[in-house]
Design an enzyme around this catalytic site. Structure first.
Site, PDB file in Angstrom:
ATOM      1  CG  ASP A 209      38.840  51.706 -28.355  1.00 23.30           C
ATOM      2  OD1 ASP A 209      39.780  51.097 -27.822  1.00 23.30           O
ATOM      3  OD2 ASP A 209      38.721  52.949 -28.345  1.00 23.30           O
ATOM      4  CE  LYS A 211      30.997  52.364 -35.002  1.00 21.01           C
ATOM      5  NZ  LYS A 211      29.725  52.812 -34.446  1.00 21.01           N
ATOM      6  CD  GLU A 260      29.115  55.627 -29.244  1.00 25.19           C
ATOM      7  OE1 GLU A 260      27.907  55.345 -29.138  1.00 25.19           O
ATOM      8  OE2 GLU A 260      29.632  56.021 -30.296  1.00 25.19           O
TER       9      GLU A 260
END
Length: 533
Positions: A209, A211, A260
């Site tokens: 993934d 970040k 996020e």
């Protein structure tokens, strides 16, 4: 229960090395708490105040009254006093808070004062981590430790679990589940220095993934009700209307999403973390700033563009990488590949974190390089077989970030508190200014200092002292220290206009002189995203 007894337990735990002995000490203290004291007392044993914000910091604790000789405080009385301190607001609040704090410390013995200071400053390091407290709660309540740990993962609140276990036993613990609207502690990632090291921990195949350098969010939706929580489980719903708008557009009745939120510029590249965190910290939601690209170049979802259609400040765009609940079904115990498939089916691709399945280091390394080229923080390598291990930092998720280091000069050192009392601890760090021949302060850190280093640097800096204060010892700028950090941010607090993020000590460089330290120009180059020369 006497507050002195809790202080004695804290001291005893700190002086004990064996895990079993620590658990027994903690369990004994938990048993002796009155039911109304369990929430506060269990939190204190973990080093946490029940009141998240008290307004008490270093400055408030500089000039304290002398301790009393006779203990009179109870756990309940101290908790009530801290409640009163935390509730102070408005005109004259500083003087009122100081008076309340002085009254509390005046009634405290020397051991009680030591515990209070550690709690107020968040620096109570007596070796009672959450895992030990979970074992102690189980021992004190006579319930299986697995039941306590499960409840703790789902509740995200040790105090709440302690109250349930000690008050209602296993039956009360069984009542904890993933409840939409109640945040749970997020799954965390270990760190690795390379993707090869990360893959050795997760195994292959794995997923990589991107970040993002944003703020961790957990979003709960139940019909029209949407709540957004931070990593520390604080509710920031009112501050992120664009996140709410994006989730409201998802065609699902109930959701719990992990992801996020990040600010992007007009090209879709991430803004500095400081701008993202500042936007999330405002009381009112951000006013928006037009459309932007997504973190991997895809268009931002229409709902986010609509929320951002006003002119003004930084807009936070959400990107999700996990799904913990969908329309009445908990997914946390499912393997990652099943959760992620459900996520891809429920959420528009423009709101998903970039993800690549890899079978070895070559593709993982390429994904890492691409993430950095896009201005992102790094990658997280994940095992597709692992369940969502709420609140734990295991080997199933491993983050890889480039590590910056600088050789800086120590300008001053602060005396420590709590377990560091008597040692010089917090370092003032400076970069060399080739224009003036002086040094520019970039921030402070006490991270990464072992007891051995604390002893060494206390002797070293007392030998370099040019001014010895009760709080700060200023030293000749001669000692070079290697500092690792995660980035450089704009700062009005320091004269150079920049500060280091998450600075920590790597080692002292006795092989370098101050004239060989890194320059403020090198620091500014990192801040601007340019290679230093």
């Amino acid at each position: 229960m006497r507050f002195l007894d809790l202080a004695a337990t804290s001291a005893a735990v700190g002086a004990t090395s064996g895990r079993r002995a620590k658990v027994e000490l903690l369990a004994d203290a938990l048993r002796r708490l009155d039911p109304a004291e369990v929430a506060a007392g269990s939190g204190w044993l973990a080093g946490e105040l029940r009141q998240r914000q008290t307004g008490v910091g270093w400055a408030s604790l500089r000039d304290l009254p002398p301790p009393t000789a006779e203990p009179t405080l109870t756990v309940a009385a101290v908790d009530a006093a801290i409640d009163e301190i935390a509730a102070v607001r408005g005109a004259g609040s500083q003087a009122r808070r100081r008076a309340l704090l002085a009254a509390l410390y005046t009634a405290a013995t020397v051991d009680e004062q030591r515990l209070l200071t550690g709690l107020f400053l968040g620096e109570l390091r007596h070796g009672a981590q959450a895992g030990l407290l979970a074992d102690a709660i189980a021992r004190a309540a006579g319930v299986p430790v697995a039941a306590v740990r499960r409840a703790l993962l789902l509740a995200g609140d040790l105090r709440e679990v302690a109250v349930a276990a000690l008050g209602g036993g296993a039956a009360a613990l069984a009542g904890f589940g993933l409840r939409v609207g109640r945040p749970l502690a997020p799954m965390l990632a270990q760190s690795a220095s390379s993707v090869d090291e990360a893959l050795a921990a997760t195994g292959t195949p794995a997923v990589v993934d991107v970040k993002l350098d944003g703020i961790r969010i957990q979003v709960h939706r139940s019909g029209p009700d949407i709540a957004v929580f931070t990593r520390s489980l604080d509710d920031i719903t009112a501050r992120v209307p664009e996140v709410v708008a994006a989730v409201r557009a998802i065609p699902a009745r109930e959701l719990v999403l992990d992801g996020e939120a990040i600010g992007l510029d007009e090209t879709g590249r991430p803004l500095p973390f400081q701008q993202t965190s500042s936007a999330a910290a405002r009381r009112a939601g951000p006013a928006g700033g037009g459309s932007a690209g997504s973190a991997d170049g895809a268009p931002v979802a229409p709902a986010v563009r609509a929320a951002a259609a006003r002119t003004g400040e930084t807009v936070l765009t959400p990107y999700f990488f996990d799904l913990l609940h969908l329309d009445g079904a908990d997914l946390i115990d499912l393997p990652g590949r099943e959760r992620w498939a459900a996520l891809a089916g429920a959420v528009d691709a423009s709101l998903l974190v970039g993800r690549l399945e890899v079978d070895g280091p070559e593709r993982a390394g390429a994904a890492f390089a691409a993430a950095l080229d896009a201005g992102q923080e790094g990658v997280v390598v994940k095992s597709p077989d692992a369940p969502y291990d709420a609140g734990r930092r295991g080997a199933a998720w491993v983050k890889v970030k480039p590590r910056h280091t600088l050789d800086l000069v120590v300008l001053a050192v602060e005396w420590g508190s709590g377990r560091r009392t008597g040692w010089l601890s917090n370092l003032h760090l400076g970069a060399r200014d080739p224009g003036t021949g002086g040094f520019v302060m970039l921030g402070k850190t006490f991270k990464g200092l072992t007891d051995e280093l604390l002893r060494w640097q206390t002797e070293r800096f007392l030998g370099l002292a040019v001014e010895r204060g009760d709080w700060v010892v200023r030293v000749r700028p001669e000692q070079v220290v290697e500092i690792a950090f995660d980035g450089v941010q704009t700062s009005s607090r320091y004269p150079g206009g920049v500060a280091l993020r998450f600075a920590r000590v790597v080692r002292y460089r006795d092989d370098k002189s101050a004239a060989e330290a890194d320059t403020i120009d090198a620091v500014r180059a990192i801040h601007a995203g340019r290679p230093s020369t």
